[in-house]
Motif scaffolding. Structure first.
Motif, PDB file in Angstrom:
ATOM      1  N   UNK A  69       0.845  -1.194   0.000  1.00  0.00           N
ATOM      2  CA  UNK A  69       0.000   0.000   0.000  1.00  0.00           C
ATOM      3  C   UNK A  69       0.885   1.250   0.000  1.00  0.00           C
ATOM      4  N   UNK A  70       0.493   2.276  -0.746  1.00  0.00           N
ATOM      5  CA  UNK A  70       1.236   3.534  -0.737  1.00  0.00           C
ATOM      6  C   UNK A  70       1.103   4.173   0.636  1.00  0.00           C
ATOM      7  N   UNK A  71       2.226   4.557   1.215  1.00  0.00           N
ATOM      8  CA  UNK A  71       2.215   5.186   2.532  1.00  0.00           C
ATOM      9  C   UNK A  71       1.668   6.603   2.388  1.00  0.00           C
ATOM     10  N   UNK A  72       0.829   6.999   3.341  1.00  0.00           N
ATOM     11  CA  UNK A  72       0.132   8.285   3.253  1.00  0.00           C
ATOM     12  C   UNK A  72       1.043   9.446   3.661  1.00  0.00           C
ATOM     13  N   UNK A  87      11.955   8.102   6.685  1.00  0.00           N
ATOM     14  CA  UNK A  87      10.642   8.663   6.367  1.00  0.00           C
ATOM     15  C   UNK A  87       9.584   8.200   7.374  1.00  0.00           C
ATOM     16  N   UNK A  88       9.650   6.946   7.763  1.00  0.00           N
ATOM     17  CA  UNK A  88       8.716   6.464   8.788  1.00  0.00           C
ATOM     18  C   UNK A  88       8.901   7.266  10.079  1.00  0.00           C
ATOM     19  N   UNK A  89      10.155   7.527  10.421  1.00  0.00           N
ATOM     20  CA  UNK A  89      10.451   8.283  11.639  1.00  0.00           C
ATOM     21  C   UNK A  89      10.020   9.739  11.494  1.00  0.00           C
ATOM     22  N   UNK A  90      10.273  10.321  10.332  1.00  0.00           N
ATOM     23  CA  UNK A  90       9.927  11.723  10.071  1.00  0.00           C
ATOM     24  C   UNK A  90       8.446  11.983  10.293  1.00  0.00           C
ATOM     25  N   UNK A  91       7.604  11.059   9.839  1.00  0.00           N
ATOM     26  CA  UNK A  91       6.155  11.249   9.935  1.00  0.00           C
ATOM     27  C   UNK A  91       5.545  10.543  11.149  1.00  0.00           C
TER      28      UNK A  91
END
Length: 220
Positions: A143-146, A185-189
Motif C-alpha cells: 500500500x502507498x504510505x500516506x 521517512x517512517x520516523x519523520x512522519x
C-alpha cells in the motif's frame, strides 16, 4: 460487470453483484482500504469511509451495517483494489512501469499468490501474509504510505494504521541505502512501523505476534 444499480445508495451485496464478486470479498477490499472495520456484530465506517461515501446504519437487532453512495462503483481506489486482486493486466502494466524505476521490484516480481489472493515477491512475504490471514488480521500488500513522498510499504494493517516492512536483502548495499531512506521517512512522519528480518521469519509466529501485540493487535 453488470450494469450499475439505479438506486442512490447500495450495500456490499449490490457492489458485489456489480463486480461479480461476493459481498465478503467486497468487505475485505473495503477494510483493506481502511474504509470500514469490524464492530459489534457488523461493520462500522471509518472517517475515511465516510469521505468515500459510506453511510452508517443500524439494523433492528442493533447490529451496525453500511450502505454506500453508488458513486463507489467508479471509485478509483476500490477499482484498483479489485483489479489488483484479480490480476488485471492494466494494473500489472502500471506496476511494471513503476517497477522499471526500482531494480529490486524488477528483480523480484510479485508472482507468488497467497491464500487470500495477494501477489507477493518472496517466500518470506508469503509467510507473513499467511500469518496475518490465518489470524484474521485485515491487511493490504504494498500500500502507498500516506505521506508526501512516493513510498510503498510491504504490508499495512488499517485497523491500527500500522505498517510492516520485511528487510530481506540487508547485505546488498543499494538495498541497505533504500532501507535507510524508508526508515527515516517512517520516523519523520511518526508512523507506526513493525520491522522484520530473516531471523524473525525463522520464528515468525512468536516474533510477529509479539510485535503486533505492542500495537494492540490481537493475535489468535
Amino acid at each position: 460487470m453488470k450494469e450499475a444499480n439505479s438506486n442512490k445508495t447500495i450495500n456490499a451485496t449490490s457492489i458485489g453483484e456489480y463486480f461479480n464478486i461476493s459481498s465478503r470479498k467486497v468487505n475485505l477490499y473495503l477494510s483493506e482500504l481502511g474504509w470500514i472495520e469490524k464492530g459489534k456484530g457488523g461493520w462500522v465506517s471509518t472517517n475515511s469511509g465516510i469521505r468515500n461515501g459510506a453511510k452508517q446504519m443500524e439494523a433492528r437487532n442493533g447490529k451496525p451495517y453500511i450502505i454506500w453512495d453508488e458513486k463507489i462503483l467508479t471509485n478509483k481506489h476500490l477499482l484498483r483494489e479489485i483489479k489488483e486482486s484479480l490480476g488485471d493486466s492494466e494494473i500489472q502494466a502500471e506496476d511494471q512501469k513503476k517497477e522499471s524505476m526500482d531494480d529490486f521490484r524488477v528483480k523480484f516480481p510479485a508472482n507468488l499468490r497467497t491464500p487470500d489472493g495477494h501477489y507477493v515477491r518472496s517466500r518470506a512475504e508469503l509467510l507473513i501474509d499467511d500469518f496475518l490471514y490465518k489470524n484474521g488480521i485485515v491487511h493490504a500488500y504494498e500500500r502507498k504510505v500516506n505521506i508526501d513522498e512516493d513510498m510503498y510499504c510491504d504490508f499495512y494493517i488499517p485497523s491500527q494504521k500500522v505498517y510492516i516492512e520485511y528487510w530481506g536483502l540487508e547485505e546488498n548495499e543499494k538495498y541497505a541505502f533504500r532501507k535507510k531512506i524508508k526508515q527515516e521517512l517512517y520516523k519523520k512522519y511518526n508512523i507506526k512501523l513493525i520491522e522484520l528480518n530473516d531471523k524473525d521469519i525463522l520464528n515468525l509466529e512468536e516474533r510477529l505476534a509479539s510485535k503486533l501485540r505492542k500495537h494492540n493487535i490481537i493475535v489468535g
